[in-house]
Motif scaffolding. Sequence first.
Motif, PDB file in Angstrom:
ATOM      1  N   ASN A  95       0.828  -1.212   0.000  1.00  0.00           N
ATOM      2  CA  ASN A  95       0.000   0.000   0.000  1.00  0.00           C
ATOM      3  C   ASN A  95       0.858   1.255   0.000  1.00  0.00           C
ATOM      4  O   ASN A  95       2.069   1.196   0.235  1.00  0.00           O
ATOM      5  N   ASP A  97       0.570   5.579   1.213  1.00  0.00           N
ATOM      6  CA  ASP A  97      -0.154   6.698   1.808  1.00  0.00           C
ATOM      7  C   ASP A  97       0.572   7.965   1.374  1.00  0.00           C
ATOM      8  O   ASP A  97       1.792   8.047   1.494  1.00  0.00           O
ATOM      9  N   THR A  98      -0.175   8.902   0.815  1.00  0.00           N
ATOM     10  CA  THR A  98       0.452  10.098   0.251  1.00  0.00           C
ATOM     11  C   THR A  98      -0.243  11.367   0.738  1.00  0.00           C
ATOM     12  O   THR A  98      -1.420  11.339   1.100  1.00  0.00           O
ATOM     13  N   THR A  99       0.502  12.459   0.739  1.00  0.00           N
ATOM     14  CA  THR A  99      -0.064  13.774   1.072  1.00  0.00           C
ATOM     15  C   THR A  99       0.457  14.816   0.088  1.00  0.00           C
ATOM     16  O   THR A  99       1.665  14.902  -0.132  1.00  0.00           O
ATOM     17  N   GLN A 115      -6.921   8.397  -7.165  1.00  0.00           N
ATOM     18  CA  GLN A 115      -6.714   7.034  -6.665  1.00  0.00           C
ATOM     19  C   GLN A 115      -6.981   6.007  -7.758  1.00  0.00           C
ATOM     20  O   GLN A 115      -6.196   5.078  -7.954  1.00  0.00           O
ATOM     21  N   SER A 130      -3.758   5.646  -0.778  1.00  0.00           N
ATOM     22  CA  SER A 130      -4.426   6.749  -0.103  1.00  0.00           C
ATOM     23  C   SER A 130      -3.826   8.065  -0.593  1.00  0.00           C
ATOM     24  O   SER A 130      -2.605   8.184  -0.711  1.00  0.00           O
ATOM     25  N   LYS A 132      -4.066  12.174   0.240  1.00  0.00           N
ATOM     26  CA  LYS A 132      -4.577  13.207   1.133  1.00  0.00           C
ATOM     27  C   LYS A 132      -4.034  14.559   0.667  1.00  0.00           C
ATOM     28  O   LYS A 132      -3.058  14.609  -0.067  1.00  0.00           O
ATOM     29  N   ALA A 152       5.167  10.746   0.302  1.00  0.00           N
ATOM     30  CA  ALA A 152       4.570   9.413   0.110  1.00  0.00           C
ATOM     31  C   ALA A 152       5.322   8.389   0.944  1.00  0.00           C
ATOM     32  O   ALA A 152       6.556   8.467   1.063  1.00  0.00           O
TER      33      ALA A 152
END
Length: 158
Positions: A95, A97-99, A115, A130, A132, A152
């Motif tokens: 997986n 997770d990113t901002t 996504q 993900s 954000k 990320a």
Amino acid sequence: MKIRVGYGYDVHKLGNGLRLVLGGIDIPHTKGCIAHSDGDVLIHALCDAILGAANLRDIGFHFPDTSADFENIDSKILLRKTMDLVKAEGWDFANADTTICLEKPKVKDFIGKMQETLAEVMDIDADAISVKATTTETLGFVGTQDGIAAHAVVLLTK
Ligand SMILES: [Zn+2]
């Protein structure tokens, strides 16, 4: 089983009247990223996180911005090539997770499409990525809208 985390960070300067491409899609805005490629800061951070997890150097090492091959390139191509590199080493993507850090525009309505787009390019479930977004409360280069940054983290397994 081996589990490896990777981290990526990227920044681009903003310029007036340029395309703004984030997460593989065009976002309507008055400014866009100044870059050798399409300036997709989110994809670049994601690629660096994927490469970092596999300990395969960084995006500039594999796709140098001095090369004409990568001029104005669609960053989705770089992302696909990055996935191919880590898969060739036997890694499976778990997986990400990113901002995205930007003051304007609001991107919440585009998150789902980002996504889906990233998942299709990476051949993974949209659930595994993900995205954000946050502002920096008008502070720093993000706050003054001089630039956009993205972070990320990625998990790979073998
Ligand atoms: Zn970049």
